[in-house]
Design an enzyme around this catalytic site. Structure first.
Site, PDB file in Angstrom:
ATOM      1  N   HIS A 159       0.843  -1.215   0.000  1.00 38.88           N
ATOM      2  CA  HIS A 159       0.000   0.000   0.000  1.00 38.88           C
ATOM      3  C   HIS A 159       0.878   1.266   0.000  1.00 38.88           C
ATOM      4  CE1 HIS A 159      -3.183   2.753   1.215  1.00 38.88           C
ATOM      5  NE2 HIS A 159      -4.058   1.789   1.261  1.00 38.88           N
ATOM      6  N   ASP A 204     -10.400   6.367  -5.647  1.00 36.52           N
ATOM      7  CA  ASP A 204     -10.170   5.099  -4.929  1.00 36.52           C
ATOM      8  C   ASP A 204     -10.533   3.982  -5.907  1.00 36.52           C
ATOM      9  OD1 ASP A 204     -11.106   3.855  -1.608  1.00 36.52           O
ATOM     10  OD2 ASP A 204      -9.836   3.026  -3.208  1.00 36.52           O
ATOM     11  N   GLU A 263      -0.748   1.208  -5.504  1.00 38.13           N
ATOM     12  CA  GLU A 263      -0.489  -0.007  -4.717  1.00 38.13           C
ATOM     13  C   GLU A 263      -0.466  -1.247  -5.602  1.00 38.13           C
ATOM     14  OE1 GLU A 263      -3.758   0.182  -1.927  1.00 38.13           O
ATOM     15  OE2 GLU A 263      -3.714   2.361  -2.108  1.00 38.13           O
TER      16      GLU A 263
HETATM   17  O1  TA6 Z   1      -6.073   1.612  -0.818  1.00 39.90           O
HETATM   18  C1  TA6 Z   1      -7.221   2.368  -0.751  1.00 39.90           C
HETATM   19  C2  TA6 Z   1      -7.976   2.072   0.536  1.00 39.90           C
HETATM   20  O2  TA6 Z   1      -8.565   0.798   0.497  1.00 39.90           O
HETATM   21  C3  TA6 Z   1      -8.991   3.186   0.739  1.00 39.90           C
HETATM   22  O3  TA6 Z   1     -10.301   2.708   0.574  1.00 39.90           O
HETATM   23  C4  TA6 Z   1      -8.689   3.690   2.142  1.00 39.90           C
HETATM   24  O4  TA6 Z   1      -9.453   2.997   3.091  1.00 39.90           O
HETATM   25  C5  TA6 Z   1      -7.205   3.382   2.257  1.00 39.90           C
HETATM   26  O5  TA6 Z   1      -7.086   2.092   1.670  1.00 39.90           O
HETATM   27  C6  TA6 Z   1      -6.615   3.503   3.628  1.00 39.90           C
HETATM   28  O6  TA6 Z   1      -7.031   2.449   4.446  1.00 39.90           O
HETATM   29  P1  TA6 Z   1      -6.485   2.411   5.986  1.00 39.90           P
HETATM   30  O7  TA6 Z   1      -7.089   1.189   6.586  1.00 39.90           O
HETATM   31  O8  TA6 Z   1      -4.976   2.329   5.900  1.00 39.90           O
HETATM   32  O9  TA6 Z   1      -6.919   3.712   6.601  1.00 39.90           O
END
Ligand code: TA6
Length: 296
Positions: A159, A204, A263
């Site tokens: 991520h 997103d 990601e």
């Molecule tokens: O990667 C995108 C995502 O799935 C978004 O929907 C947002 O929730 C982000 O990840 C961050 O997630 P987190 O659990 O690290 O706050």
């Protein structure tokens, strides 16, 4: 070497001979910094990141395993990023062709607690390495070590939070015309338009069956991040923009202007491993001056 980081959490500092460096916290197996040989930081780390288990560190490269996303019983993005990893003192040999100068091998195995929420045994080995040109390489090797004959399935993401000078001056190349699931519209499937992606509001999107190379161009900084991946067919692109930024306690209201998550992931088709089988997912990041890179 292992040193004390924020809040006394252990971290490993990697230094490459030409001056590039990286930092990996044992908490989460979490890369929080990657600097080029001019000591410029290349990853975004929120000024309000908590560094307080069980909350994940906001920024750097959170490891999403055994689940990407929030569905089913597991917490959002699984639990690997909320666990303490250890140094892998006995890593299986890496193919000789992978050249790197500085690296650390970490390993995560399930705890009793984990087995209650995800009843499988596995070995998750993560190698974080700096290549000769300061490239950052993450290799994950996940093996099913169940002795009850049971297979298991998982989804996964690196991520990655890239540090950019101004999100409104950023372009992403390599995802044009691909299908994606829009997380802002109940994961409905759409097709991306035909030219580079730019940003003027919350995004997103989970792009499916993406190429092994994606470019993130920071126009103002005249810098291009090149993301190369192997074993990771999907790519998630996320910027929370202003409203969502304000709603996150570990993220500054204006910080969305200086970050973009791209990601490398496995989302659409989970990986299934039978006992003894191993999956490998590699991510390689480089940061090059944009002068000779745009349009490639
Ligand atoms: O990667 C995108 C995502 O799935 C978004 O929907 C947002 O929730 C982000 O990840 C961050 O997630 P987190 O659990 O690290 O706050």
């Amino acid at each position: 070497e292992i040193v004390k980081g924020v809040n006394g959490l252990d971290k490993v500092v990697l230094r490459e001979v030409r001056g590039s460096s990286a930092e990996v916290y044992l908490y989460g197996g979490h890369v929080t910094s990657w600097k080029n040989d001019h000591e410029e930081e290349l990853l975004f780390l929120s000024n309000k990141a908590m560094f307080k288990p069980p909350k994940a560190i906001r920024g750097g490269i959170p490891i999403c395993f055994p689940q990407f996303g929030s569905h089913g019983t597991l917490e959002q993005h699984g639990f690997a990023r909320n666990r303490f990893w250890s140094i892998d003192t006995d890593p299986p040999p890496f193919p000789a062709n992978i050249s790197h100068n500085a690296f650390v091998d970490l390993i995560l195995k399930p705890s009793e607690e984990d087995a209650k929420i995800w009843p499988h045994s596995y070995e998750f080995r993560l190698r974080v390495a700096l290549g000769p040109g300061g490239d950052l390489m993450l290799t994950s090797r996940i093996r099913n070590t169940n002795n009850d004959g049971k297979a298991f399935s998982f989804t996964f993401a690196y991520h990655t939070y890239f540090l950019v000078s101004d999100i409104s001056e950023v372009r992403v190349e390599g995802l044009e015309t691909l299908d994606y699931l829009d997380n802002l519209q109940e994961k409905e499937r759409f097709t991306e338009q035909g030219d580079a992606i730019t940003f003027e509001s919350e995004v997103d999107k989970i792009y499916l069956s993406t190429p092994s190379k994606i470019a993130i161009i920071d126009h103002e900084k005249k810098r291009t991040f090149v993301l190369r991946k192997d074993g990771l067919p999907d790519a998630v692109v996320w910027n929370p923009w202003d409203k969502k930024a304000k709603a996150m306690s570990d993220f500054g209201d204006d910080e969305y202007k200086h970050m973009l998550c791209v990601e490398a992931a496995v989302v659409e088709k989970p990986i299934t491993l039978k006992p003894g089988e191993e999956w490998k997912g590699r991510l390689e990041l480089s940061a090059v001056p944009s002068s000779y890179c745009s349009g490639q």
